[in-house]
Scaffold this motif. Structure first.
Motif, PDB file in Angstrom:
ATOM      1  N   ALA A   1       0.711  -1.103  -0.157  1.00  0.00           N
ATOM      2  CA  ALA A   1       0.105  -0.015  -0.035  1.00  0.00           C
ATOM      3  C   ALA A   1       0.827   1.308  -0.124  1.00  0.00           C
ATOM      4  CB  ALA A   1      -1.010  -0.129   1.220  1.00  0.00           C
ATOM      5  N   GLY A   2       1.938   1.208   0.828  1.00  0.00           N
ATOM      6  CA  GLY A   2       2.887   2.424   0.870  1.00  0.00           C
ATOM      7  C   GLY A   2       3.539   2.600  -0.561  1.00  0.00           C
TER       8      GLY A   2
ATOM      9  N   VAL B   1       2.343   1.727  -3.564  1.00  0.00           N
ATOM     10  CA  VAL B   1       1.202   2.084  -4.308  1.00  0.00           C
ATOM     11  C   VAL B   1       1.006   3.620  -4.215  1.00  0.00           C
ATOM     12  CG1 VAL B   1      -1.230   2.146  -4.949  1.00  0.00           C
ATOM     13  CG2 VAL B   1       0.134  -0.049  -4.370  1.00  0.00           C
ATOM     14  N   ASP B   2       0.929   4.151  -3.107  1.00  0.00           N
ATOM     15  CA  ASP B   2       0.756   5.528  -2.724  1.00  0.00           C
ATOM     16  C   ASP B   2       1.734   6.367  -3.128  1.00  0.00           C
ATOM     17  OD1 ASP B   2      -0.788   7.336  -0.832  1.00  0.00           O
ATOM     18  OD2 ASP B   2       0.953   7.589   0.203  1.00  0.00           O
ATOM     19  N   GLU B   3       2.989   6.005  -2.782  1.00  0.00           N
ATOM     20  CA  GLU B   3       4.081   6.608  -3.552  1.00  0.00           C
ATOM     21  C   GLU B   3       4.033   6.807  -4.920  1.00  0.00           C
ATOM     22  OE1 GLU B   3       6.892   7.363  -1.292  1.00  0.00           O
ATOM     23  OE2 GLU B   3       8.172   8.047  -3.071  1.00  0.00           O
TER      24      GLU B   3
ATOM     25  N   PHE C   1      -7.365  -0.541   0.991  1.00  0.00           N
ATOM     26  CA  PHE C   1      -5.959   0.266   0.644  1.00  0.00           C
ATOM     27  C   PHE C   1      -5.942   1.246   1.637  1.00  0.00           C
ATOM     28  CE2 PHE C   1      -4.001   3.903  -1.015  1.00  0.00           C
ATOM     29  CZ  PHE C   1      -2.821   3.462  -1.621  1.00  0.00           C
TER      30      PHE C   1
ATOM     31  N   MET D   1      -3.324   1.833   4.437  1.00  0.00           N
ATOM     32  CA  MET D   1      -2.334   3.161   4.694  1.00  0.00           C
ATOM     33  C   MET D   1      -2.281   3.853   5.932  1.00  0.00           C
ATOM     34  SD  MET D   1      -0.340   3.744   1.857  1.00  0.00           S
ATOM     35  CE  MET D   1       0.087   5.301   2.612  1.00  0.00           C
TER      36      MET D   1
END
Lengths: 255, 303
Positions: free
Chosen positions: A121-122, A124-126, B56, B60
């Motif tokens: 998730a980290g 993907v966020d980046e 998701f 996060m």
């Protein structure tokens, strides 16, 4: 993973059913086929939206690989921002999941322990934050939308602030449908900053026509990565080119 | 997508798919943008469990909570206890469990204890934010709903908006959002949080009802400045509030310092006035009493 991806989205803002031309669900599927995600926001006043209208909105987003929501005008700004962000992460997640599937074999990301998924998730966020984003806002300006256009204008401006706050580069274009001659009019060509002077209401076509499907098809032509027949390319691309010469910045863009 | 609520009521007891910890849900605490928070018991310990509608965003958030906790001496926010999946109705839902933070919502607390407490609580909030900022994060979604007061101490609770400094703010609420008030963008900067603190202060001084009325007005800084000028409590703190609204503070410490200075000078000014007030009251009542005495003695003389 140091690539910066380009994400392409069409965001439809409407208040009812399409009633002319190609089905908007089919048009959304066509967009998705060309790597353009279609998100749809239904705006309602006091009156509820018809069941048919609701279904169309949901199905359009589903076919377009995007998300949908039905909200009151006051919630529009926040919804535009949220929906766009969520759809972006969804697209990237999908790509990342595909890549991981190749590494992991049959098992998917869902089968990873939560601590590992937190790491994914980290990542993907980046990627989402740094990617390049192209969004075409497709605004229904048929007569029933008149009372909601002020909120739509506000949302467009607000959205441009959100885009500017990202780390990655972003561009947006604003179109309205039905158009004067075509199904859609480009109101603001690709730009990185939208000025507040945009007046959507002044071009209201008071016809009862809502060509959502054809408008989506024409909006697809605004994305440069799609190959176009010559006459369409002339019609849509040239103003974009001209605009890019003055650095894509439009000021006092009043129609 | 149209709803942040879970489609079904959660089972009363469940165990995590991976870590097998068992939870008993006691009641719902509230809903955030990414899921619903429940009060639960796990191994005899009271915990808060957040079950996500969007796996998701929930992960996060857990990630943020974890990153924020990396600094053990200066921990901000509830302790992260468990991250796991829950299977029900044939679907998998992600959840995380954290330390249960007891307390009363900031605005409800202020309504109960009085406006005098607002600056004190804001100093506390600024202290928490300063720690977060030092670690490279911005809280993002600063609002009364995300702050609890217990034992006269404030606790930040919902970490869904926490964003790395320099990025875009992940989650915000329009009422407290700098961009909605046409006062800047949504980049995660320290001054973004400080703006929200300033608006929150205005909101707390006005109270729910008056604030709801203001929400319908044009959202720009002059509106807020007018409110500050017209409100007695707020006007005393106008300097730090207005400076925060205009993005003049670079750090939370700076704003805290000036808020404290204003608070101190106010406190020093108050006792004298208050003594004077009570003295006036006594002189006044003595005067009335003596008049009554005079009247009654005259009456007796007359008779």
């Amino acid at each position: 993973m140091n690539k910066t991806a380009t994400l392409r989205q069409i965001l439809v803002v409407t208040d009812g059913c399409s009633n002319v031309g190609i089905s908007p669900v089919a048009a959304a599927a066509l967009a998705r086929e060309q790597n353009i995600t279609v998100n749809v926001i239904g705006v309602i006043d006091r009156d509820e939206m018809s069941e048919q209208g609701e279904r169309e909105i949901r199905e359009m987003a589903k076919a377009g690989g995007g998300l949908s929501d039905i909200v009151y005008p006051a919630q529009l700004s926040q919804t535009v921002q949220m929906l766009t962000r969520k759809a972006m992460t969804r697209t990237i997640q999908h790509v990342v999941h595909q890549e991981l599937k190749e590494i992991l074999g049959d098992s998917s990301v869902v089968d990873l322990p939560p601590e590992k998924r937190v790491q994914v998730a980290g990542m993907v966020d980046e990627l989402g934050e740094r990617s390049h984003l192209d969004v075409v806002m497709l605004i229904d300006t048929s007569s029933s939308m008149k009372s909601k256009l002020k909120a739509v204008q506000q949302a467009i401006h607000d959205f441009s602030i959100s885009l500017r706050s990202r780390s990655g580069t972003s561009r947006m274009a604003v179109c309205s449908f039905p158009g004067k001659q075509k199904h859609l009019d480009v109101r603001i060509p690709w730009t990185e900053q939208v000025d507040k002077a945009l007046q959507l209401g002044s071009n209201l076509t008071m016809s009862g026509v809502t060509p959502t499907g054809p408008a989506i098809v024409e909006a697809i032509t605004l994305f440069e990565h799609v190959e176009l027949p010559a006459h369409l390319a002339d019609h849509y691309r040239s103003p974009v080119q001209r605009n890019q010469d003055d650095e894509g910045l439009l000021q006092d863009h009043v129609f | 997508m149209s709803s942040n609520r879970l489609p079904l009521p959660v089972p009363v007891t469940f165990s995590g798919k991976w870590n097998q910890k068992q939870y008993t849900i006691l009641k719902e605490l509230g809903s955030g943008a990414n899921g619903t928070v429940y009060f639960a018991v796990c191994n005899g310990r009271k915990v808060a469990v957040k079950i996500g509608t969007d796996p998701f965003d929930l992960l996060m958030e857990a990630n943020m909570l974890k990153s924020v906790q990396a600094h053990r001496q200066e921990r901000i926010g509830p302790e992260l206890i468990d991250v796991d999946d829950l299977m029900y109705a044939g679907r998998s839902y992600s959840y995380y469990a954290m330390e249960y933070v007891k307390g009363e919502r900031l605005d409800e607390y202020v309504e109960r204890v009085g406006a005098d407490w607002i600056p004190v609580l804001m100093v506390q909030v600024l202290n928490r934010l300063a720690v977060l900022h030092r670690q490279g994060w911005v809280f993002g979604d600063v609002k009364p709903d995300n702050i609890l007061v217990w034992n006269k101490q404030v606790h930040l609770i919902d970490f869904g908006g926490v964003s790395q400094i320099g990025r875009a703010v992940r989650q915000f609420t329009e009422d407290y959002d700098r961009a909605s008030w046409q006062a800047g963008d949504r980049r995660a900067e320290r001054s973004y949080d400080l703006f929200a603190v300033a608006v929150m202060m205005i909101c707390l001084f006005l109270g729910r009802q008056d604030w709801d009325r203001i929400r319908c007005q044009v959202r720009h800084l002059p509106t807020l400045c007018d409110i500050i000028r017209d409100n007695k409590g707020l006007s005393l703190y106008s300097e730090p509030i207005i400076k925060a609204l205009y993005g003049k503070y670079v750090t939370a410490e700076e704003m805290k310092r000036e808020l404290l200075e204003t608070l101190r000078s106010r406190v020093q000014a108050t006792p004298a006035r208050k003594d004077g007030g009570t003295l006036d009251f006594w002189i006044g009542s003595l005067f009335v009493a003596s008049l009554l005495l005079l009247a009654s003695s005259l009456y007796y003389l007359w008779m």
